[in-house]
Design a protein around this motif. Structure first.
Motif, PDB file in Angstrom:
ATOM      1  N   ILE A 226      41.201 -48.256  85.368  1.00 23.74           N
ATOM      2  CA  ILE A 226      40.485 -48.679  84.161  1.00 23.74           C
ATOM      3  C   ILE A 226      39.051 -49.111  84.476  1.00 23.74           C
ATOM      4  O   ILE A 226      38.332 -49.577  83.604  1.00 23.74           O
ATOM      5  CB  ILE A 226      41.211 -49.842  83.445  1.00 23.74           C
ATOM      6  CG1 ILE A 226      41.313 -51.071  84.342  1.00 23.74           C
ATOM      7  CG2 ILE A 226      42.593 -49.414  82.959  1.00 23.74           C
ATOM      8  CD1 ILE A 226      41.712 -52.335  83.592  1.00 23.74           C
ATOM      9  N   SER A 227      38.654 -48.947  85.749  1.00 26.84           N
ATOM     10  CA  SER A 227      37.380 -49.555  86.168  1.00 26.84           C
ATOM     11  C   SER A 227      36.184 -49.060  85.345  1.00 26.84           C
ATOM     12  O   SER A 227      35.373 -49.858  84.881  1.00 26.84           O
ATOM     13  CB  SER A 227      37.151 -49.305  87.654  1.00 26.84           C
ATOM     14  OG  SER A 227      37.267 -47.924  87.928  1.00 26.84           O
TER      15      SER A 227
ATOM     16  N   ALA B 227      33.867 -51.229  82.470  1.00 31.23           N
ATOM     17  CA  ALA B 227      32.435 -51.476  82.644  1.00 31.23           C
ATOM     18  C   ALA B 227      31.622 -51.097  81.411  1.00 31.23           C
ATOM     19  O   ALA B 227      30.447 -51.448  81.297  1.00 31.23           O
ATOM     20  CB  ALA B 227      31.944 -50.687  83.857  1.00 31.23           C
ATOM     21  N   LEU B 228      32.251 -50.401  80.502  1.00 29.79           N
ATOM     22  CA  LEU B 228      31.522 -49.925  79.322  1.00 29.79           C
ATOM     23  C   LEU B 228      31.110 -51.086  78.419  1.00 29.79           C
ATOM     24  O   LEU B 228      31.898 -51.998  78.149  1.00 29.79           O
ATOM     25  CB  LEU B 228      32.426 -48.956  78.542  1.00 29.79           C
ATOM     26  CG  LEU B 228      31.724 -48.073  77.519  1.00 29.79           C
ATOM     27  CD1 LEU B 228      30.897 -47.000  78.216  1.00 29.79           C
ATOM     28  CD2 LEU B 228      32.762 -47.407  76.610  1.00 29.79           C
ATOM     29  N   GLU B 229      29.872 -51.021  77.955  1.00 34.10           N
ATOM     30  CA  GLU B 229      29.367 -52.080  77.086  1.00 34.10           C
ATOM     31  C   GLU B 229      30.152 -52.110  75.771  1.00 34.10           C
ATOM     32  O   GLU B 229      30.416 -51.057  75.188  1.00 34.10           O
ATOM     33  CB  GLU B 229      27.889 -51.825  76.800  1.00 34.10           C
ATOM     34  CG  GLU B 229      27.185 -53.041  76.232  1.00 34.10           C
ATOM     35  CD  GLU B 229      25.772 -52.708  75.765  1.00 34.10           C
ATOM     36  OE1 GLU B 229      25.119 -51.862  76.405  1.00 34.10           O
ATOM     37  OE2 GLU B 229      25.362 -53.294  74.756  1.00 34.10           O
TER      38      GLU B 229
ATOM     39  N   TYR C 151      34.856 -46.683  67.688  1.00 35.19           N
ATOM     40  CA  TYR C 151      34.090 -45.645  68.395  1.00 35.19           C
ATOM     41  C   TYR C 151      33.998 -46.003  69.882  1.00 35.19           C
ATOM     42  O   TYR C 151      34.276 -45.183  70.753  1.00 35.19           O
ATOM     43  CB  TYR C 151      32.682 -45.506  67.798  1.00 35.19           C
ATOM     44  CG  TYR C 151      32.675 -44.858  66.423  1.00 35.19           C
ATOM     45  CD1 TYR C 151      32.304 -43.526  66.278  1.00 35.19           C
ATOM     46  CD2 TYR C 151      33.033 -45.564  65.286  1.00 35.19           C
ATOM     47  CE1 TYR C 151      32.290 -42.912  65.030  1.00 35.19           C
ATOM     48  CE2 TYR C 151      33.021 -44.967  64.032  1.00 35.19           C
ATOM     49  CZ  TYR C 151      32.653 -43.640  63.905  1.00 35.19           C
ATOM     50  OH  TYR C 151      32.652 -43.045  62.660  1.00 35.19           O
ATOM     51  N   VAL C 152      33.602 -47.227  70.149  1.00 39.01           N
ATOM     52  CA  VAL C 152      33.445 -47.659  71.543  1.00 39.01           C
ATOM     53  C   VAL C 152      34.814 -47.716  72.228  1.00 39.01           C
ATOM     54  O   VAL C 152      34.959 -47.322  73.391  1.00 39.01           O
ATOM     55  CB  VAL C 152      32.754 -49.034  71.609  1.00 39.01           C
ATOM     56  CG1 VAL C 152      32.645 -49.519  73.045  1.00 39.01           C
ATOM     57  CG2 VAL C 152      31.384 -48.966  70.952  1.00 39.01           C
TER      58      VAL C 152
ATOM     59  N   ALA D  60      35.963 -45.808  75.652  1.00 36.37           N
ATOM     60  CA  ALA D  60      36.574 -46.451  76.817  1.00 36.37           C
ATOM     61  C   ALA D  60      37.923 -45.805  77.145  1.00 36.37           C
ATOM     62  O   ALA D  60      38.219 -45.530  78.312  1.00 36.37           O
ATOM     63  CB  ALA D  60      36.744 -47.951  76.562  1.00 36.37           C
ATOM     64  N   ALA D  61      38.701 -45.556  76.106  1.00 34.33           N
ATOM     65  CA  ALA D  61      40.015 -44.948  76.334  1.00 34.33           C
ATOM     66  C   ALA D  61      39.868 -43.611  77.059  1.00 34.33           C
ATOM     67  O   ALA D  61      40.665 -43.266  77.928  1.00 34.33           O
ATOM     68  CB  ALA D  61      40.736 -44.768  75.003  1.00 34.33           C
TER      69      ALA D  61
END
Lengths: 792, 293, 158
Positions: free
Chosen positions: A53-54, A58-60, A128-129, A133-134
């Protein structure tokens, strides 16, 4: 006193729904709210070797990501639903079941068992974000052998779906009465057939969804879910998260259809509340349609192998049936659908020798749960195909064979010799099935149709008629609750435990209450879909709300009326028998000027020195009643489909559809007709269009609305409806359930009609849906066979 | 189901659009009406780096008669074709076919250029274009190029369009006043993509035999397919049950359908034969009796 | 954020916002404008629950980006109600004929039909069926919706 019960009162729900001001879960907004997205298994059977999941973390905009290991030991796995699975001891003794419990981690930990199973959850600023990430989460799988065919799953070396079990048979049982084996020896003829109903998906137009908030000060959760069962969810969240029930309030706001699969508890309903506490902010999850297709639970999926003993005159002596239910990876509902099937198969017919065995088999598919009809459409398809096959074998009109075997009005109450799932004897309470059949035949002018059919066939127009009947145990217990009160402003408010998904509870229950309290339905506030105001509630499923909640509110309202009169009598210093009530007032019959309003009565009922409640009664105007039905009530129906078949293309066009229905006492005819029409539309979908298809790797092939075909306005005719009203003897108003009924018979009626349209070509339709491609194939097979016979 | 990120570009002219394409073409998708592309974006089956929205590009929406052709700009919406009197008069086959495209809400946004460029073998417009042997006008920074449907549709959802090219215009040959045409389709439900669809145009000699036949089939092969051999077989023959039957048999030999959820290959092959007969009959009746649709 | 400035008219009101270019019009309407009457049923353009009007035509808002609506006139189900708070003729017809059960698909039907009746105030039953065939309803079985549209058409032509 039924001024409103029985009337087509317009729905009180409509104003908000036609103005766009209803509130569904997806419409709920809260400050600080974040959104969750689930990472779901892309494999049907595999070991999870690792989850990276790293990059996603890290995604904003990402707040938290959880995997199965993160909640190991914190959130308990889901287990089958006790309230639906527990069997009464006498039933257990009668059917000798083996039931193994099975489990599903709310996020898969070690292995996945079906495509779409939740593996991880991402919470981010917005959907959306969260989806970004997924996409960045990498799951490493080691694939295991996949089983999608239940017969393969039964084989000795089949891989285990639930690893703690010895094999993939999750449950089995045996129901018998008379001596079916002997009847097969005694009969003039025997018919054997495999008859199957495929897996389908309920597809309410609103997908599932959960919003949860956590309040730190009181350590309480408020959870909104698009559910049929707020009370059950409360229980399961408490169980899964080690909470007590008072910490949890569950609200079902406007719910956009349910049809069964929104009952029960899904993993998301446990995880989202957990996340809201973890993050200390509201968390929202709205299922998208692709998730709904893979992960919201499916239904049906039964295969019956029947042997039928019958005589030359059409009398059916006995039926022996062995059937399999493909339950997918988990069975949450015990014997619900399976036993419904077992006890409903004979429907309106007297078949004294009956022997059914059932196996519930696990496979690498999405779990299978009840859906509108819950086990009945499958067996009605079996029974009515049997009638049709027997008739055609004997060169008789199917109507003749139906009449020959039907339970007569004078047989009522009729004992079928086995037990209902609640342990009561299977005794039909009331009805007249032959009269319903006659009424239906008259509606379509059956004799006239037969004449016309001959002419049309000569012209090459292949039209046919098909009939199906069913008897359905409706209004299942265990209970339903109603709490009726008159508040300080004189407003009557009723809270009910069963919560709607479009059935119009606010309207019909206000009709019942209005009649008891001599008000107009508009004067009454109905509150449903919330666990706050009632200690117990069951929910909406199994055609049960009108029967159970309707009876509960009727009795509670009647009790409240007694109390209102008692207080008024004390206030007016007369006997309550001297009083009459109307329009929110109680007055003295002989002197109507002498009156008190409900508001005044409510004030006089307040605890304290000035309380006018007679001794022995509690202050206040509140009554709670739990209605516990003695057993189910038996609705019944006759469905008649008329079709035209295009032999060259295999397309089936519905030319007409007629129904005679007995729902006992009808509270609101407009709503009952709406339920019947809507149920039939779903049944037509099952007959002609709908099927959940997996490939051999367990990948879902019908994952969107391009592939899973729901009927549109072009495919559904306006159903001609006619009613019988044989009151149930098992509740005060005589109500029988109606919600599921429409969906039960269309596959059988339509299949029979198609067979009839193609007659004298002897085709057999023992599978669904009747797609043009399949029908063409059956026609060609039948032609080949006929050709062979003719050539000799 | 939300689109992945992309860079959004909105050219206001064809020149600007092809300029963007020449620069970003490899990583770009053209957004026109979006009725095919946006579902793919929502499902993240398509994740372009650049999205070039040509919806505002000027001068690409028109229906006009030019010589022997009905010329339709790429941005013309299905609904405009459906309503166009000119189309009804000059190319009734197109008017008839367009009503089979999705549902009204889709036709209100979906564009002709988008439908052609998407290259779906079961879509209606490619089938009509193929039957009529129309033309696709392609543009890039170097100018324009005219491509036949045969050369344009390569295989399932793949066209000859290069990354730096876009569809600018479609040209449908105008039908003779004497001809009869028909578009027939079998779908599981109204508005679905066809299991099989056939576009037919016939013209009859004074003796009643076929003088000209144009025929294409969609939904069965990886591209919409012109049935040239069947056309040649029919020319000169009388419109009899026997000729129809011959056309049907030959059609079934010429196609290579595959099995899917909605029908086996065998079913599709057989259905193709049936539908060719129905289309031809319908078109012939219209040629015989006038232009009733 | 890849923000794009858009100006549009929604239910008669001028709106000016900066939006993410990938934001779907359906989400813009619901999440940015709080007009939650427009429902999302499938997000791949089949169910019709998200139908709205763009420049007078019924379209699926899940198949449009918000940026594509720049400069457009948008109408949603919230625009239908009369100023006095009473239902308009079409909403009333839906309620009168029990043309909705759960009500989730209803706004989409209302928007599809209101566009249709403006163009064709005397539709045949077949035309009505075709008109609503791009909207899925899982509750009613459509017959009462057809009845409601007939009633509404009657009102319009009177």
């Amino acid at each position: 006193m039924t001024k409103y019960v029985g009337q087509s009162v317009k729905r009180r729900e409509d104003y908000r729904l036609v103005t766009g001001t209803g509130q569904f879960v997806g419409d709920i907004r809260m400050a600080n709210m974040v959104e969750a997205v689930f990472v779901r298994s892309t494999h049907a059977h595999a070991t999870i070797k690792g989850i990276d999941i790293s990059e996603a973390q890290a995604l904003e905009g990402v707040h938290v990501i959880l995997t199965g290991m993160d909640i190991d030991g914190i959130i308990k796995p889901l287990v089958q639903f006790e309230s639906h699975c527990a069997l009464p001891p006498n039933l257990e003794e009668a059917i000798n079941p083996t039931i193994h419990y099975c489990y599903e981690d709310v996020l898969a930990k070690n292995k996945v068992m079906y495509v779409g199973q939740p593996i991880a959850v991402v919470v981010a600023d917005n959907r959306y974000v969260a989806e970004d990430a997924a996409d960045l989460i990498k799951v490493e799988y080691e694939t295991l052998t996949v089983v999608v065919d239940p017969f393969k799953s039964l084989e000795k070396d089949a891989p285990l779906i639930q690893e703690h079990l010895q094999n993939n048979v999750q449950s089995d049982f045996h129901v018998t009465t008379g001596n079916a084996v002997q009847s097969l020896k005694d009969a003039d003829q025997i018919l054997k057939a495999r008859i199957q109903t495929p897996r389908v998906s309920s597809n309410p137009l609103e997908t599932r969804g959960v919003v949860s908030t956590y309040e730190n000060r009181t350590d309480q959760f408020h959870i909104y879910s698009s559910t049929q069962l707020p009370f059950e969810i409360r229980t399961y969240i408490a169980r899964s998260l080690d909470l007590v029930e008072q910490q949890i309030r569950v609200t079902a706001p406007d719910v956009g259809g349910g049809f069964g699969p929104k009952g029960g508890v899904h993993p998301e309903e446990i995880l989202i509340p957990y996340l809201s506490k973890l993050l200390k902010r509201p968390v929202k999850w709205i299922e998208d349609r692709l998730e709904h297709m893979t992960s919201a639970r499916h239904s049906r999926d039964q295969i019956h192998d029947v042997e039928v003993a019958f005589n030359q005159d059409g009398t059916i002596l006995g039926i022996k049936d062995h059937f399999i239910i493909d339950s997918g990876a988990v069975n949450y509902f015990g014997l619900t659908c399976a036993y419904n099937s077992a006890y409903h198969l004979r429907g309106a017919y007297k078949i004294p020798n009956y022997d059914v065995t059932c196996q519930i088999v696990l496979t690498n598919k999405t779990p299978n749960v009840p859906f509108r009809g819950a086990g009945r459409p499958e067996v009605v398809f079996v029974m009515d195909r049997i009638i049709d096959m027997v008739a055609r074998r004997l060169k008789k009109d199917p109507v003749e064979v139906m009449r020959k075997n039907m339970i007569q009005a004078e047989d009522m109450p009729y004992d079928q010799g086995i037990l209902v799932k609640d342990g009561a004897k299977l005794i039909y309470d009331s009805g007249d099935y032959p009269a319903a059949l006659d009424q239906g035949l008259k509606m379509i002018d059956y004799e006239g149709f037969r004449e016309q059919q001959k002419e049309l066939k000569k012209q090459g127009k292949l039209v046919g008629v098909g009939i199906s009947t069913y008897v359905e145990g409706t209004g299942a217990g265990p209970f339903e609750s109603a709490y009726v009160t008159i508040d300080g402003s004189g407003q009557v408010v009723a809270y009910l435990g069963s919560s709607p998904q479009g059935q119009g509870h606010e309207t019909v229950f206000s009709q019942i209450c209005a009649d008891e309290l001599m008000l107009s339905p508009n004067d009454i506030t109905i509150r449903v879909g919330d666990t706050t105001n009632l200690a117990f509630g069951a929910g909406t499923y199994a055609s049960r709300s009108a029967v159970n909640a309707g009876s509960a509110i009727q009795i509670a309202s009647a009790k409240l009326r007694g109390k209102v009169l008692a207080v008024a009598a004390a206030m007016l210093e007369v006997e309550s028998s001297d009083l009459q009530m109307e329009n929110g007032k109680v007055f003295v019959k002989t002197n109507p000027e002498k009156c008190v309003t409900y508001k005044e009565i409510a004030k006089a009922a307040r605890p304290g020195n000035r309380c006018r409640v007679p001794g022995g009664m509690e202050p206040g105007l509140q009554v709670t009643h739990y209605f516990v039905p003695p057993t189910v009530t038996f609705s019944s129906s006759v469905h008649i489909a008329m079709v035209e078949v295009d032999k060259e293309t295999g397309l089936v066009e519905l030319k007409g559809y007629s129904v005679v229905h007995d729902a006992g006492k009808v509270i609101n005819p407009m709503i009952v007709d709406g339920q019947v029409q809507g149920g039939i539309a779903q049944g037509i979908g099952a007959a002609l269009f709908e099927e959940v298809v997996y490939d051999e790797k367990g990948q879902l092939l019908t994952g969107s609305y391009m592939d899973y075909l729901l009927p549109t306005s072009m495919e559904i005719p306006t159903v001609e409806k006619s009613h019988q009203e044989f009151l149930s003897t098992r509740n005060p108003l005589g109500i029988k359930g109606v919600g599921e009924g429409g969906a039960i018979s269309p596959p059988a009626a339509i299949a029979n009609a198609v067979v009839d349209a193609l007659d004298p070509l002897e085709i057999t339709i023992n599978q669904l849906p009747i797609s043009p491609s399949k029908l063409r194939n059956w026609i060609k097979e039948a032609e080949r066979k006929k050709f062979k016979i003719e050539i000799g | 189901m939300k689109p992945a990120k992309f860079n959004y570009l909105r050219p206001s002219s064809l020149e600007e659009a092809v300029h963007y394409l020449s620069e970003y073409g490899e990583d770009a998708k053209i957004l026109s009406g979006g009725q095919s592309l946006i579902p793919l974006l929502n499902m993240r089956l398509s994740t372009p780096k650049y999205l070039i929205d040509i919806g505002r590009a000027e001068g690409l929406s028109y229906i006009q008669e030019e010589g022997e052709s009905l010329v339709i700009g790429a941005l013309t919406k299905h609904r405009e074709i459906e309503k166009s009197e000119l189309v009804k008069e000059k190319c009734p086959l197109l008017s008839e076919a367009i009503r089979w495209v999705g549902h009204e809400q889709i036709r209100n946004r979906g564009t002709v250029g988008g439908s052609i460029a998407h290259g779906d073998p079961s879509a209606e417009l490619p089938c009509v274009l193929t039957a009529l042997r129309g033309e696709v006008v392609i543009a890039d920074v170097n100018g324009e190029e005219i491509v036949s449907p045969e050369d344009f549709f390569l295989t399932y959802m793949l066209t000859s369009l290069q990354p730096d090219q876009l569809v600018k215009e479609i040209r449908f040959p105008i039908l003779k006043q004497t001809s009869g045409s028909a578009f027939v389709e079998v779908a599981r439900r109204h508005g679905d993509f066809g299991l099989v669809e056939v576009a037919a145009v016939v013209d009859l000699s004074e003796d009643g035999s076929f003088s000209e036949v144009k025929l294409a089939i969609g939904g069965v092969n990886s591209v919409p397919t012109a049935l040239g051999d069947v056309e040649r077989l029919l020319v000169g023959k009388e419109p009899t049950e026997e000729s129809y039957k011959d056309a049907s048999v030959l059609t079934m030999e010429m196609i290579e359908p595959e099995s899917d959820l909605h029908g086996t290959a065998e079913y599709r092959r057989e259905l193709s034969g049936t539908m060719v007969i129905r289309a031809l009959k319908q078109a012939t009746i219209r040629a015989q009796g006038g232009r009733v649709m | 954020m890849d923000g794009v400035k858009i100006n549009l008219k929604v239910n008669g009101q001028d709106i000016s916002r900066e939006v993410d270019s990938r934001l779907l019009l359906s989400d813009f309407i619901r999440e940015s404008l709080y007009l939650t009457g427009t429902h999302i049923g499938c997000e791949h353009g089949v169910c019709g629950a998200c139908t709205i009007h763009v420049n007078g035509d019924p379209v699926r808002s899940c198949l449009m980006l918000a940026v594509q609506a720049d400069g457009c006139e948008v109408k949603t189900v919230e625009s239908l109600i009369q100023e006095n708070g009473k239902l308009n003729y079409l909403q009333q017809a839906f309620s009168d004929n029990h043309a909705l059960q759960c009500g989730f698909c209803t706004p989409g039907f209302l928007m599809t039909v209101s566009g249709f009746l403006e163009e064709n105030s005397k539709p045949s039953e077949d035309e009505i069926k075709k008109c609503i065939s791009g909207n899925l309803c899982r509750c009613t079985g459509y017959s009462n919706i057809i009845k409601a549209v007939k009633q509404a058409a009657q009102t319009v032509s009177n």
